[in-house]
Design an enzyme around this catalytic site. Structure first.
Site, mmCIF file in Angstrom:
data_model
loop_
_atom_site.group_PDB
_atom_site.id
_atom_site.type_symbol
_atom_site.label_atom_id
_atom_site.label_comp_id
_atom_site.label_asym_id
_atom_site.label_seq_id
_atom_site.Cartn_x
_atom_site.Cartn_y
_atom_site.Cartn_z
ATOM 1 C CG ASP A 101 19.756 29.752 -11.258
ATOM 2 O OD1 ASP A 101 19.694 29.914 -10.022
ATOM 3 O OD2 ASP A 101 20.455 28.871 -11.792
ATOM 4 N NE ARG B 65 26.598 33.545 -16.556
ATOM 5 C CZ ARG B 65 26.932 32.813 -17.620
ATOM 6 N NH1 ARG B 65 25.988 32.267 -18.366
ATOM 7 N NH2 ARG B 65 28.196 32.625 -17.929
ATOM 8 C CG HIS B 66 21.928 33.476 -12.729
ATOM 9 N ND1 HIS B 66 22.335 32.644 -11.700
ATOM 10 C CD2 HIS B 66 22.175 32.801 -13.880
ATOM 11 C CE1 HIS B 66 22.798 31.522 -12.201
ATOM 12 N NE2 HIS B 66 22.741 31.573 -13.516
ATOM 13 C CG HIS C 250 24.540 27.546 -11.209
ATOM 14 N ND1 HIS C 250 24.719 27.154 -12.520
ATOM 15 C CD2 HIS C 250 25.782 27.582 -10.663
ATOM 16 C CE1 HIS C 250 25.990 26.953 -12.755
ATOM 17 N NE2 HIS C 250 26.668 27.221 -11.629
ATOM 18 N N GLY D 14 13.400 25.152 -14.147
ATOM 19 C CA GLY D 14 13.397 26.584 -13.909
ATOM 20 C C GLY D 14 12.865 27.410 -15.050
ATOM 21 C CG HIS D 15 14.020 29.015 -19.586
ATOM 22 N ND1 HIS D 15 13.169 28.848 -20.654
ATOM 23 C CD2 HIS D 15 14.628 30.217 -19.771
ATOM 24 C CE1 HIS D 15 13.255 29.893 -21.454
ATOM 25 N NE2 HIS D 15 14.137 30.733 -20.945
ATOM 26 N NE ARG E 276 15.754 48.930 -16.477
ATOM 27 C CZ ARG E 276 14.555 49.536 -16.492
ATOM 28 N NH1 ARG E 276 13.506 48.908 -17.000
ATOM 29 N NH2 ARG E 276 14.412 50.744 -16.002
ATOM 30 N NE ARG F 98 25.766 30.004 -14.880
ATOM 31 C CZ ARG F 98 26.430 29.291 -15.768
ATOM 32 N NH1 ARG F 98 27.722 29.523 -15.956
ATOM 33 N NH2 ARG F 98 25.828 28.371 -16.486
ATOM 34 N N GLY G 257 16.035 21.667 -19.492
ATOM 35 C CA GLY G 257 15.186 21.729 -20.677
ATOM 36 C C GLY G 257 13.799 21.161 -20.500
ATOM 37 C CB THR H 143 21.908 27.607 -19.751
ATOM 38 O OG1 THR H 143 21.461 26.902 -18.587
ATOM 39 C CG2 THR H 143 21.654 26.760 -20.994
#
Length: 242
Positions: A9, A49-50, A43, A215-216, A18, A45, A194, A100
């Protein structure tokens, strides 16, 4: 032994900042699989948004391993999932104002809505997972609604890990108990939210842990080390080779 599924994501988040075409999360997914990830999580959504519909279609066409679609249980998302038929759908709570996902799904309080969607997807051969807090009530409700998997929200454990060893240990024990209970009910157990390179190993070693969705932390490390190295390092930790 747990396996790694990479959530892509945040690659889309960077692209969409951008409003251009790069970096492409579909390209990132291919790199993750080549680096040893067992599958890809995304995901879709409601506000897009992503990840976009285009991304979802191309991920379905190109991902070779497990494809896990996170989504809210809504008519729109059920229609998309029914058409795409990913290997697995994970129901997650969704609020537009959140940065998130903030916590587990209230499975016990949302039974009828989830039951219909779960039955419809399972009839199509799609595995269904509930993203829940490691709580007995929601584990039992997930099994009763026909879920095949649960994914435990590890956010609380991760928040405590760096500043409260005692609190983290307590939360980890809660995860262990929840995993045991879910497996006893016939559910496959996943976990995520997390998890990073510092705190992932204990969770990966929980008996019966099937898959970790991360992911993050991986996308963050990829900024400095590249996606291939970031994924390989996490795979090594998750699979006990790090």
């Amino acid at each position: 032994m747990a396996k790694l599924c990479v959530n892509i994501d945040h690659v889309a988040t960077v692209r969409n900042a951008r409003r251009i075409t790069e970096p492409d999360p579909v390209h990132a997914a291919a790199l993750c699989e080549l680096a040893g990830a067992c599958g890809i999580t995304f995901h879709l959504r409601e506000d897009r948004r992503h990840i976009t519909d285009r991304d979802a279609e191309l991920l379905k066409a190109t991902v070779k391993g497990l494809l896990n679609m996170e989504m809210a249980c809504t008519a729109e998302m059920l229609a998309i999932a029914s058409r795409l038929r990913p290997h697995q759908v994970t129901y997650v709570p969704e609020r537009r104002e959140e940065v998130t996902t903030e916590g587990g799904l209230d499975v016990a309080g949302a039974g009828p809505a989830l039951a219909g969607g779960t039955a419809a997807l399972r009839a199509l051969g799609v595995a269904v997972s509930m993203f829940i807090d490691p709580d007995s009530e929601h584990i039992r409700a997930s099994a009763a609604l026909g879920a095949t998997h649960v994914e435990f929200h590890t956010g609380r454990y991760c928040e405590l890990y760096d500043h409260s060893p005692a609190g983290a240990a307590e939360e980890f024990a809660r995860l262990e108990r929840a995993c045991s209970e879910a497996r006893a009910l016939g559910l496959v157990v996943n976990a995520g939210h997390g998890l990073n390179y510092r705190n992932v190993v204990p969770v990966a070693r929980i008996e019966g842990m099937n898959e970790l969705n991360i992911g993050h932390a991986i996308v963050g490390r990829a900024v400095f080390a590249g996606m291939d190295r970031a994924v390989r390092d996490m795979v090594a930790l998750v699979e006990g080779r790090g």
